[in-house]
Design a protein around this motif. Sequence first.
Motif, PDB file in Angstrom:
ATOM      1  N   LEU A   1     -35.881   7.194  21.912  1.00 42.54           N
ATOM      2  CA  LEU A   1     -35.126   6.134  21.225  1.00 42.54           C
ATOM      3  C   LEU A   1     -33.792   5.879  21.925  1.00 42.54           C
ATOM      4  CD1 LEU A   1     -35.904   7.102  17.521  1.00 42.54           C
ATOM      5  CD2 LEU A   1     -36.692   5.052  18.717  1.00 42.54           C
ATOM      6  N   GLU A   2     -33.175   6.937  22.430  1.00 43.33           N
ATOM      7  CA  GLU A   2     -31.933   6.752  23.188  1.00 43.33           C
ATOM      8  C   GLU A   2     -32.178   5.984  24.484  1.00 43.33           C
ATOM      9  OE1 GLU A   2     -28.947   6.775  21.559  1.00 43.33           O
ATOM     10  OE2 GLU A   2     -28.207   7.689  23.433  1.00 43.33           O
ATOM     11  N   LYS A   3     -33.368   6.136  25.062  1.00 40.52           N
ATOM     12  CA  LYS A   3     -33.696   5.388  26.274  1.00 40.52           C
ATOM     13  C   LYS A   3     -33.932   3.904  25.938  1.00 40.52           C
ATOM     14  CE  LYS A   3     -37.665   5.959  28.371  1.00 40.52           C
ATOM     15  NZ  LYS A   3     -38.816   6.614  29.023  1.00 40.52           N
ATOM     16  N   LEU A   4     -34.643   3.640  24.839  1.00 34.51           N
ATOM     17  CA  LEU A   4     -34.985   2.252  24.487  1.00 34.51           C
ATOM     18  C   LEU A   4     -33.803   1.506  23.868  1.00 34.51           C
ATOM     19  CD1 LEU A   4     -38.594   2.573  22.972  1.00 34.51           C
ATOM     20  CD2 LEU A   4     -37.936   1.979  25.301  1.00 34.51           C
ATOM     21  N   ALA A   5     -32.942   2.227  23.146  1.00 35.42           N
ATOM     22  CA  ALA A   5     -31.816   1.579  22.443  1.00 35.42           C
ATOM     23  C   ALA A   5     -30.639   2.540  22.425  1.00 35.42           C
ATOM     24  CB  ALA A   5     -32.235   1.208  21.021  1.00 35.42           C
ATOM     25  N   PRO A   6     -29.933   2.659  23.575  1.00 34.79           N
ATOM     26  CA  PRO A   6     -28.885   3.685  23.688  1.00 34.79           C
ATOM     27  C   PRO A   6     -27.691   3.430  22.769  1.00 34.79           C
ATOM     28  CG  PRO A   6     -29.092   2.403  25.737  1.00 34.79           C
ATOM     29  CD  PRO A   6     -30.151   1.905  24.818  1.00 34.79           C
ATOM     30  N   GLU A   7     -27.135   4.532  22.259  1.00 30.97           N
ATOM     31  CA  GLU A   7     -25.944   4.423  21.400  1.00 30.97           C
ATOM     32  C   GLU A   7     -24.737   3.894  22.185  1.00 30.97           C
ATOM     33  OE1 GLU A   7     -24.851   8.154  19.547  1.00 30.97           O
ATOM     34  OE2 GLU A   7     -22.817   7.423  19.133  1.00 30.97           O
ATOM     35  N   LYS A   8     -24.525   4.447  23.385  1.00 34.37           N
ATOM     36  CA  LYS A   8     -23.315   4.137  24.164  1.00 34.37           C
ATOM     37  C   LYS A   8     -23.695   3.496  25.498  1.00 34.37           C
ATOM     38  CE  LYS A   8     -20.987   8.106  22.100  1.00 34.37           C
ATOM     39  NZ  LYS A   8     -20.483   9.465  22.272  1.00 34.37           N
ATOM     40  N   PRO A   9     -22.791   2.694  26.108  1.00 28.39           N
ATOM     41  CA  PRO A   9     -21.450   2.386  25.608  1.00 28.39           C
ATOM     42  C   PRO A   9     -21.499   1.434  24.412  1.00 28.39           C
ATOM     43  CG  PRO A   9     -21.917   1.118  27.583  1.00 28.39           C
ATOM     44  CD  PRO A   9     -23.084   2.053  27.388  1.00 28.39           C
ATOM     45  N   TYR A  10     -20.637   1.652  23.435  1.00 29.27           N
ATOM     46  CA  TYR A  10     -20.628   0.805  22.230  1.00 29.27           C
ATOM     47  C   TYR A  10     -20.415  -0.663  22.587  1.00 29.27           C
ATOM     48  CZ  TYR A  10     -20.291   5.186  19.621  1.00 29.27           C
ATOM     49  OH  TYR A  10     -20.544   6.426  19.108  1.00 29.27           O
ATOM     50  N   SER A  11     -19.665  -0.897  23.684  1.00 35.01           N
ATOM     51  CA  SER A  11     -19.294  -2.276  24.040  1.00 35.01           C
ATOM     52  C   SER A  11     -20.464  -3.129  24.519  1.00 35.01           C
ATOM     53  CB  SER A  11     -18.230  -2.247  25.134  1.00 35.01           C
ATOM     54  OG  SER A  11     -18.776  -1.588  26.278  1.00 35.01           O
ATOM     55  N   GLN A  12     -21.632  -2.517  24.739  1.00 34.65           N
ATOM     56  CA  GLN A  12     -22.777  -3.314  25.192  1.00 34.65           C
ATOM     57  C   GLN A  12     -23.363  -4.193  24.087  1.00 34.65           C
ATOM     58  OE1 GLN A  12     -26.537  -0.845  25.974  1.00 34.65           O
ATOM     59  NE2 GLN A  12     -25.232   0.717  25.029  1.00 34.65           N
ATOM     60  N   TYR A  13     -22.958  -3.938  22.821  1.00 37.15           N
ATOM     61  CA  TYR A  13     -23.521  -4.688  21.693  1.00 37.15           C
ATOM     62  C   TYR A  13     -22.454  -5.556  21.029  1.00 37.15           C
ATOM     63  CZ  TYR A  13     -27.189  -1.091  22.097  1.00 37.15           C
ATOM     64  OH  TYR A  13     -28.179  -0.259  22.551  1.00 37.15           O
ATOM     65  N   LEU A  14     -22.758  -6.824  20.805  1.00 38.96           N
ATOM     66  CA  LEU A  14     -21.842  -7.732  20.093  1.00 38.96           C
ATOM     67  C   LEU A  14     -21.590  -7.267  18.663  1.00 38.96           C
ATOM     68  CD1 LEU A  14     -23.321 -11.117  21.325  1.00 38.96           C
ATOM     69  CD2 LEU A  14     -21.069 -10.175  21.904  1.00 38.96           C
ATOM     70  N   HIS A  15     -22.595  -6.628  18.050  1.00 38.31           N
ATOM     71  CA  HIS A  15     -22.455  -6.156  16.665  1.00 38.31           C
ATOM     72  C   HIS A  15     -21.318  -5.149  16.519  1.00 38.31           C
ATOM     73  CE1 HIS A  15     -23.664  -5.105  12.618  1.00 38.31           C
ATOM     74  NE2 HIS A  15     -23.856  -3.847  12.936  1.00 38.31           N
ATOM     75  N   ASN A  16     -20.961  -4.486  17.621  1.00 34.47           N
ATOM     76  CA  ASN A  16     -19.991  -3.389  17.538  1.00 34.47           C
ATOM     77  C   ASN A  16     -18.536  -3.828  17.659  1.00 34.47           C
ATOM     78  OD1 ASN A  16     -21.994  -1.532  17.147  1.00 34.47           O
ATOM     79  ND2 ASN A  16     -22.093  -0.850  19.278  1.00 34.47           N
ATOM     80  N   SER A  17     -18.181  -4.971  17.093  1.00 36.25           N
ATOM     81  CA  SER A  17     -16.759  -5.350  17.130  1.00 36.25           C
ATOM     82  C   SER A  17     -15.979  -4.568  16.070  1.00 36.25           C
ATOM     83  CB  SER A  17     -16.600  -6.854  16.941  1.00 36.25           C
ATOM     84  OG  SER A  17     -17.311  -7.287  15.810  1.00 36.25           O
ATOM     85  N   PHE A  18     -16.556  -4.427  14.866  1.00 37.89           N
ATOM     86  CA  PHE A  18     -15.904  -3.624  13.831  1.00 37.89           C
ATOM     87  C   PHE A  18     -16.685  -2.344  13.535  1.00 37.89           C
ATOM     88  CE2 PHE A  18     -14.566  -7.973  13.097  1.00 37.89           C
ATOM     89  CZ  PHE A  18     -13.199  -7.826  13.000  1.00 37.89           C
ATOM     90  N   GLU A  19     -17.898  -2.221  14.083  1.00 39.16           N
ATOM     91  CA  GLU A  19     -18.759  -1.076  13.806  1.00 39.16           C
ATOM     92  C   GLU A  19     -19.184  -0.444  15.129  1.00 39.16           C
ATOM     93  OE1 GLU A  19     -21.170  -1.365  10.234  1.00 39.16           O
ATOM     94  OE2 GLU A  19     -21.403  -3.477  10.685  1.00 39.16           O
ATOM     95  N   ASP A  20     -19.898   0.675  15.044  1.00 35.94           N
ATOM     96  CA  ASP A  20     -20.411   1.317  16.266  1.00 35.94           C
ATOM     97  C   ASP A  20     -21.900   1.649  16.121  1.00 35.94           C
ATOM     98  OD1 ASP A  20     -20.602   3.497  14.596  1.00 35.94           O
ATOM     99  OD2 ASP A  20     -19.159   4.737  15.674  1.00 35.94           O
TER     100      ASP A  20
END
Lengths: 138, 138, 138
Positions: free
Chosen positions: B67-86
């Motif tokens: 799951l980390e390979k398919l949808a990695p947690e980090k870097p948080y900045s790779q996801y638009l959703h993570n402006s106020f969340e992580d």
Amino acid sequence: MKHFRKELWFKTSQRRTFINITDQVQTCIAESGIQEGILLCNAMHITSSVFINDDESGLHQDMEVWLEKLAPEKPYSQYLHNSFEDNADAHLKRTIMGREVVVAITNGKLDFGPWEQIFYGEFDGKRNKRVLVKIIGD
Amino acid sequence: MKHFRKELWFKTSQRRTFINITDQVQTCIAESGIQEGILLCNAMHITSSVFINDDESGLHQDMEVWLEKLAPEKPYSQYLHNSFEDNADAHLKRTIMGREVVVAITNGKLDFGPWEQIFYGEFDGKRNKRVLVKIIGD
Amino acid sequence: MKHFRKELWFKTSQRRTFINITDQVQTCIAESGIQEGILLCNAMHITSSVFINDDESGLHQDMEVWLEKLAPEKPYSQYLHNSFEDNADAHLKRTIMGREVVVAITNGKLDFGPWEQIFYGEFDGKRNKRVLVKIIGD
């Protein structure tokens, strides 16, 4: 046991988009008169999806990028399915997102957590497509 | 037609973990008195999952890596959703693992194959979160 | 409320294959005598799947290639689960394809869109394995 059936129709202007259908599904429950039961909501087409997630536009853009990475649309020639069609990627994207959701009905309402919303996920749009809502209960 | 509803609550000490909830779900069936029917078990949060697989610790570690390979947690900045969340990765991981399972009840038991076990999959833990069990039948 | 239960058995000659089981599932509905309700069809094993998609051989070959890319069978040593077994990839492939489908029954038939077909997806075959069909309704 009561039962209820309704089709919801969609024709999107884009190849891929997500549409929040929570209110339309809740309206089906009201029309059914069912207070306690189970609701099935499924795409009737094999290149679209019904799923539950957050109604947050950043997340939806993240999902578009992510699905394109896991099952890219182009080049069309990478898929055997695309001899007469160009939508093999839509079959794969829908596989990841899921065909259907099953939801509890309690006291005549969708029995949802705080952020659950139902979406129609279109991966090969620009034509008329359907979602089925079937409810059984009392 | 009988119906039954119960919430199961979890607060994990880790961001991600899998918890075997099979016994808790079987207890719900006993409490319901339902002998023949359908059971829905779903995460009520959009960053967690309910799924059926093997209760084998090596496999669970494989799933974490996968799951980390398919949808990695980090870097948080790779996801638009993570402006106020992580937790954008948690939304995606839950999408792969699924929101819900639907299980047959036969003779008052989970109608399971030899290795089927139900798990709560937490992908954004360390806070109170819920699973819904809804049963309909006779 | 009526209920019906049947097991469908499979022993495939290949490790991985897809089998169209739509007719067998429709026969279950006829045997049940149920006109309106909900049908659950699930793999009873955790290395196989039941899913709905198109019955098109090019697409099925695309799915095989795609699943091997997302969750490769070999090298076996990449998975902790494979200390006594070699089927960790089958657990992961089944996770992507899904354990079960839930289908509406309307007027005694599978309530399907134009191209929906039900498949048994085998990812670790060459032995006897089962699918459960459970129907509730009137």
